[in-house]
Structures are given as C-alpha cells and as structure tokens.
Design an enzyme around this catalytic site. Structure first.
Site, PDB file in Angstrom:
ATOM      1  N   ASP A   1      -4.418   2.318  -4.612  1.00  0.00           N
ATOM      2  CA  ASP A   1      -2.951   2.286  -4.571  1.00  0.00           C
ATOM      3  C   ASP A   1      -2.456   1.032  -3.849  1.00  0.00           C
ATOM      4  O   ASP A   1      -1.398   1.037  -3.238  1.00  0.00           O
ATOM      5  CB  ASP A   1      -2.405   3.542  -3.894  1.00  0.00           C
ATOM      6  CG  ASP A   1      -2.920   3.711  -2.474  1.00  0.00           C
ATOM      7  OD1 ASP A   1      -3.878   3.010  -2.094  1.00  0.00           O
ATOM      8  OD2 ASP A   1      -2.373   4.555  -1.735  1.00  0.00           O
TER       9      ASP A   1
ATOM     10  N   ASP B   1       0.863  -1.181   0.000  1.00  0.00           N
ATOM     11  CA  ASP B   1       0.000   0.000   0.000  1.00  0.00           C
ATOM     12  C   ASP B   1       0.905   1.239   0.000  1.00  0.00           C
ATOM     13  O   ASP B   1       1.778   1.373   0.864  1.00  0.00           O
ATOM     14  CB  ASP B   1      -0.920   0.010   1.221  1.00  0.00           C
ATOM     15  CG  ASP B   1      -1.975   1.092   1.127  1.00  0.00           C
ATOM     16  OD1 ASP B   1      -3.011   0.841   0.499  1.00  0.00           O
ATOM     17  OD2 ASP B   1      -1.762   2.196   1.676  1.00  0.00           O
TER      18      ASP B   1
END
Length: 687
Positions: free
Chosen positions: A341, A298
């Site tokens: 993301d 992440d």
C-alpha cells in the site's frame, strides 16, 4: 435466472455476454462472503448472549436465561454447521460446462436459502429476550435494549453480501422490542418503540443497499476476469506479446501505475542521473536541477480493510487510490505503486507551479474521500516529502522514507518534510545498522528479564525476556529501533538467535536453582515471524540443549496475527513441539476473536493501556472483566501487563486475574541482579 438459462450457456463464453452465468458467479461470491461473515459474527453473538445470561442471573431470572442461551447456542451451532458444510457450488467458474454449472448454481441457491432460514431461527430466539426483562419493564431494560440494538447493527455490518440473511435475523428481535414497548404503554415507551421501527427500516435499507454494492463489485470483478482472460487468449502477435511483457516489467498489474523498477528507471531519466538517459525513449519532461520533489505515500488503516472486508475489497481500494493519485498528479509528474500500500510521486514544483505542501494536502484530502463498501474515515494516508538536492534517486528515496516513518509516528493523515532533524535520525539509524553486527559479535547487547507473578503477587511463575542495547555513543536504544535496525541490516535472524541463546541460558539457571517450573517468554516480532524459520530455529535449539519445550513461551503481537497465512504454519509447529504461544498487547488489534483458535494461543496478555489506572476507570474494569471471561470461556491463561500501582494490583486481584506483570511488582533486570535478589528471595520463600 432459471437453471435452463444457465445450462444453455456455452462453455468459455465471456461472462459479460452471458447474464445468467454472470449472475451465478455473483451468487457464488455472495455465498463465499456470507460463510466468512457469519463465522466471524457468531463468536460475538455468543459472547453477547452469555452477557445476557449473566445479567439475567443478576436480576433473579437465571433459569429462563439458561434456557434462552441454550436455544441461542443451538441456533448458532446450526449456522456454523451450514457455513462449514461442503458446497459444490463454490467451485463454480466461468469455464464450467453447463450441466455442472447448473448443479453448482442449485447448490449455491440451496445453501443461501438454508443460511437465511438459520438466521431467521436465530433471530426468533433473540425475539424472546424480553422474557428475561419482563417485557422491557425491569431494571435491566437498558442493558437488553443496548444488546439488541448492537447485535442487530452488527448483523447488518457483517452481512453486506446477502441482505436476506441479516434482514431475517434482525426483523423478529426488533419487532419484539417495538411490540413490548407499545404494550408497556406510556408516551416515552411508545416514542421509543416508533424509533425502533425506524431503526429497523434504516437497517433493512442499509442491508439491501450493501448487497447491491457487493453484487455490482462482484459483477465487475468477474467481468474483468473474463475480459482479461479473453484478451490473453487473443494475443496472437509476437510484437504485441513483447510490448505487453515490457509494460508488465515496468508497471503494476493491479493499478496500472509504474512499479518500483519502472519508477526508478523513469525517475532517473527525468533527473538525468542515468548514464544512458534518453536511450529508452521514455524520458519525457526533464526536471530542473535541484528542483525535483519526491513524495512517498503509505495508506493508514489499509491492513484493517483487508482483514475486515477481505483482500478483494483491498485490491479495489488500491485501484481507487491509484486513480485518485493519478488525478491529483501535476503535469509532467510520475506516479508509482512501489509495493503493498505504498505509492510514490515525483514532480517539479517550479515547473508545475504547485508547492509540495499543496500537493501533499491535496493527496491527503483525495484519499480521505469515502470509499464504496465501508465506513467513512477508515482509510487515510501518511506522506513523507523530500524537496532538497541529493546526489541520486536512491538517496532521495531513503530520505523520503525517513520522513514517511516520522509522519506515521505522528498520526494518520499527515505529511512530514525531510529536514535537518530527520537527517540526524537517518544518520543515527545507519549508524545503528553499521554497529549492530559488531555488538552481536562482541556481546554488547543484553537480555533483561521482567518477572510475572501469580494472583498472590508473590509467587514467581514466569519471566519475560527483553533485549537491551547501550550504544557507546547514542546511549540506550529503544527496542523498536533495534529491531528495525536489525531488519535493515539483514540481521533479523542473528538477533533472534542471540535472544534465544540468552533465554535458554536463563532456563538452565532456573533449573539449576530449583525453579524449573518457572516459564520464560520471549517476544518474536512480525518481521521475524514472517521472514525467518522461527519454528525450526527454536525447536532445534531446545533439542540441542535438552531443555523442556513446555517451559518456553513465544509472545507474538496482534499485528503478527493479522496475516494468518504467513505465520499459522510456524505457530502450529511450535505448538506441536510443546512450546506455548501467547498473544501480546491483546485488545488493541482487529483479529483476536477470529484467530485465537487458529493461532493455537495458550495465553493472552491484556495490554497495559487497559490496566494502568484500572482502579479509577469503570470502562477499563469492564474491558478487563470481559477479557477474563473470554479467557475462561476459551480455556486461555490471562496475564495483566502494566500493573503500576497498589490500587491497580488490588483491583486485579479482586477480579481474579490469575497472572500479573508490571513495574509495581518488578522491573526488568539483568541476570546478575535477578540472581542476587529475586532468585534468592524465591529460595528463601520456598524454604
């Protein structure tokens, strides 16, 4: 490029084959970026100008300061007007007919020239700032030099799209500084003047380099768009269309990596946990039993990249991150973008001869490499690792996600292995999810209220609602864990309705006890604001109970405010209904100054990190004074959270902070204790 060149371009021509049309599209992108960056930078310009005026007053030069600030404000208003003025050129597209494209191009060029002239006008005003400090010879010289250097650096930082605008703004103020320092004489001032000229040269070079990077990125974007469109139009074969649809079903369009569905399908094939493994023809290398390792990635700081540099830059970052992940992937491994993301990597450490720690460290180092277009170190990555046998892929994903959550909590650019301790945390989270619905039904949750006082620290003006849950086995549950459990269990709306009911009950109690002017605030999390119709629920509940909307306040965090598109409509509906909106934890996010007006905020709450220990920290005092000044300028109420000591309270009172909250004044209390203590004291004081 000439207008005749542009008008000779045939409609529908690929952008890559028409340099004139491509250049026009790049210019359009530059104007779009300029308008956004100028509107973002102007509030900072005005605040720094206001600070200059205040220092001028303190130095006995107030009249000149006011005249200078009036000129600066006029120039800023001109720049705002130009950025908000309609521009037909912004509608320019690759398919636009030549005559319309020519007119659009002329419009874009005209707006860019006008914005450049306005920037030059604003820079001219700032070039007269030496009049406020006797040509940089007064006691305030250091302040004005700092302001000038800061605002010029900020202009270049924001003006990456079109270098002539920041250059036009910075050249006159910095030349003015250098001239005054040379005129004042002395070896140290002459050296400083020479440094200012070097600074001007460096800023100018940076501005034009940034523009070159922006233009190249814009060219690539427009060329890629045109090529993708041409490829789509050329799809004449049904077989090719089926193959493309199959690929799109399992891959991410932006990065080319596997998407979540494709990753799950291929990972289960590799792990041998699919009942029809091998039927798709994409099995590839199978992983050994119990040796597969899953890493969830992440990105750290990606949200700020989107907010500061725009979603186009964010997409380019995701593409580059995907390329770096693919380059670091061991042979036979799988890489995917699961969404947003978040990325995933699955591989066999034994077959690859690479321990998970080496791969995780390599991925962190790869993402930490500089990206074109923004400063080094802005982006990082947190990684959760699962390297133990599990019955299926879903169990591995759940465990790796728990490790990722722990990694992010520990700080950026770290990896964390899922171990026995995290397994206990995961079991606890699952237990919370299982028990929360029963707790809501059985009213096992409580809502406590913390008082908010006026400047005198005695007059009660508000209460903030805070949810509390004492689990029968786990004890007190932290509010973030409670909110996360509600989200995972699909109980976000139920939790919101429970808290709202308790808040409405408190409003009724206050009205019955003659304290009907005391406002009650409730927090709404980013998840709640994005996923459920908060505005409809709150407005309907108040109407059903005939409660005054003006006495309810919705507190949101700056994290909620970052995605204006998702929350702005709901906040506007609440505001129109008379419900007040407060921005909590003010000062620790990225979007406050640019979004306060759009959020319809009525109040800002200074984060406790700036308040606790205020009496012993000059930096904190400066920040608090700045926020108080901003509140006055924008007509916003200001609340200081985290008042923990008598010294901090006295300091805030001397600064004139209108509203105060903290443990020193009053801790969160259940309703029964409030009625027995605070409400009784308020009635006695009123009598």
């Amino acid at each position: 490029m000439t207008i005749h060149d542009l008008e000779d371009a045939a409609p529908g021509t690929a952008v890559s084959g028409d340099p004139a049309r491509l250049n026009a599209l790049v210019r359009r992108d530059q104007l779009e970026a300029v308008r956004g960056s100028v509107l973002t930078a102007i509030p900072v310009n005005m605040l720094l100008g206001l600070a200059s005026v205040l220092v001028a007053f303190q130095g006995g030069n107030g009249r000149a300061g006011m005249v200078w600030y009036a000129a600066s404000t006029a120039a800023n208003l001109v720049r705002i007007g130009l950025c908000r003025a309609p521009c037909p050129g912004l509608a320019l597209t690759a398919e636009m007919p030549p005559d319309m494209a020519g007119a659009a191009s002329r419009s874009v060029e005209g707006h860019l020239r006008a914005c450049t002239a306005a920037a030059l006008l604003s820079g001219l005003v700032w070039a007269f700032q030496p009049l406020l400090c006797a040509g940089y010879t007064s006691a305030q010289t250091l302040f004005y030099l700092t302001i000038t250097c800061g605002i010029t650096a900020g202009a270049v930082t924001h003006g990456t799209a079109y270098a002539r605008i920041p250059f036009s703004f910075i050249v006159l103020p910095l030349l003015s500084v250098a001239f005054c320092l040379f005129a004042a004489g002395g070896f140290d001032r002459c050296c400083l003047a020479a440094c200012v000229l070097l600074y001007l040269a460096a800023l100018s070079r940076t501005a034009f380099q940034s523009e070159a990077g922006f233009r190249e990125a814009s060219r690539l974007k427009n060329d890629a768009t045109a090529l993708a469109r041409s490829r789509a139009e050329a799809q004449a074969s049904a077989t090719a269309l089926v193959e493309e649809m199959r690929w799109r079903a399992t891959h991410d369009d932006l990065t080319g990596l596997l998407n979540r569905a494709g990753f799950i399908q291929q990972a289960e094939d590799r792990l041998g946990t699919r009942s029809d493994a091998g039927s798709t023809g994409t099995v590839g290398i199978r992983f050994g039993a119990g040796t597969a390792c899953l890493l969830l990635l992440d990105l750290d700081g990606f949200k700020s990249v989107n907010d500061v540099y725009g979603h186009q830059t964010g997409d380019r970052v995701l593409v580059e991150v995907a390329r770096r992940v693919r380059a670091a992937l061991p042979p036979g491994g799988l890489a995917a973008r699961l969404g947003g993301d978040e990325f995933a990597v699955l591989y066999d450490p034994v077959a690859a001869g690479m321990p998970y720690a080496d791969l995780a460290a390599g991925l962190i180092a790869a993402v930490a490499q500089p990206f074109d277009g923004f400063d080094e170190g802005r982006l990082g990555v947190s990684i959760g690792v699962h390297a133990q046998p599990e019955p299926d892929l879903m169990a591995m994903l759940s465990c790796a996600d728990e490790a990722l959550y722990a990694s992010k909590a520990a700080g950026r650019n770290r990896f964390r292995l899922f171990d026995a301790g995290l397994r206990d945390c995961l079991e606890m989270r699952r237990e919370l999810e299982r028990d929360l619905s029963h707790a809501l039904v059985e009213s096992a949750l409580e809502v406590w209220f913390q008082p908010i006082y006026a400047l005198d620290a005695r007059t009660l003006v508000g209460l903030e609602a805070l949810v509390r849950w004492h689990h029968p086995r786990l004890g007190w549950i932290a509010p973030p864990d409670l909110i996360a459990a509600a989200g995972m269990a699909g109980l976000t709306e139920s939790l919101l309705r429970f808290i709202l009911d308790q808040v409405c009950r408190m409003m009724e109690i206050l009205r019955a006890r003659g304290l009907g002017t005391v406002r009650v605030a409730m927090n709404v999390s980013p998840r709640e604001m994005a996923q459920i119709p908060v505005d409809e629920i709150v407005i309907a509940r108040l109407a059903a109970l005939d409660l005054p909307a003006a006495l309810l306040e919705i507190e949101i965090t700056e994290e909620t405010a970052l995605d204006l598109g998702a929350v702005q409509g709901k906040l506007q509906a609440l505001s129109r209904a008379g419900i007040r909106v407060a921005l909590d934890d003010f000062g620790i996010g990225y979007s406050s100054l640019s979004s306060l007006r759009q959020l319809r905020a009525d109040r800002i709450k200074i984060d406790r990190s700036f308040v606790t220990g205020l009496s012993t920290c000059d930096d904190k005092r400066g920040l608090v004074l700045a926020v108080l000044g901003l509140g006055t300028l924008l007509g916003l109420e200001v609340v200081a959270e985290g008042v923990e000591s008598p010294d901090d309270l006295q300091m805030l009172q001397s600064m004139g902070c209108p509203f105060l909250q903290g443990y020193h004044l009053g801790r969160p209390m259940p309703v029964q204790k409030l009625e027995a203590t605070l409400f009784a004291a308020s009635r006695t004081q009123a009598a």
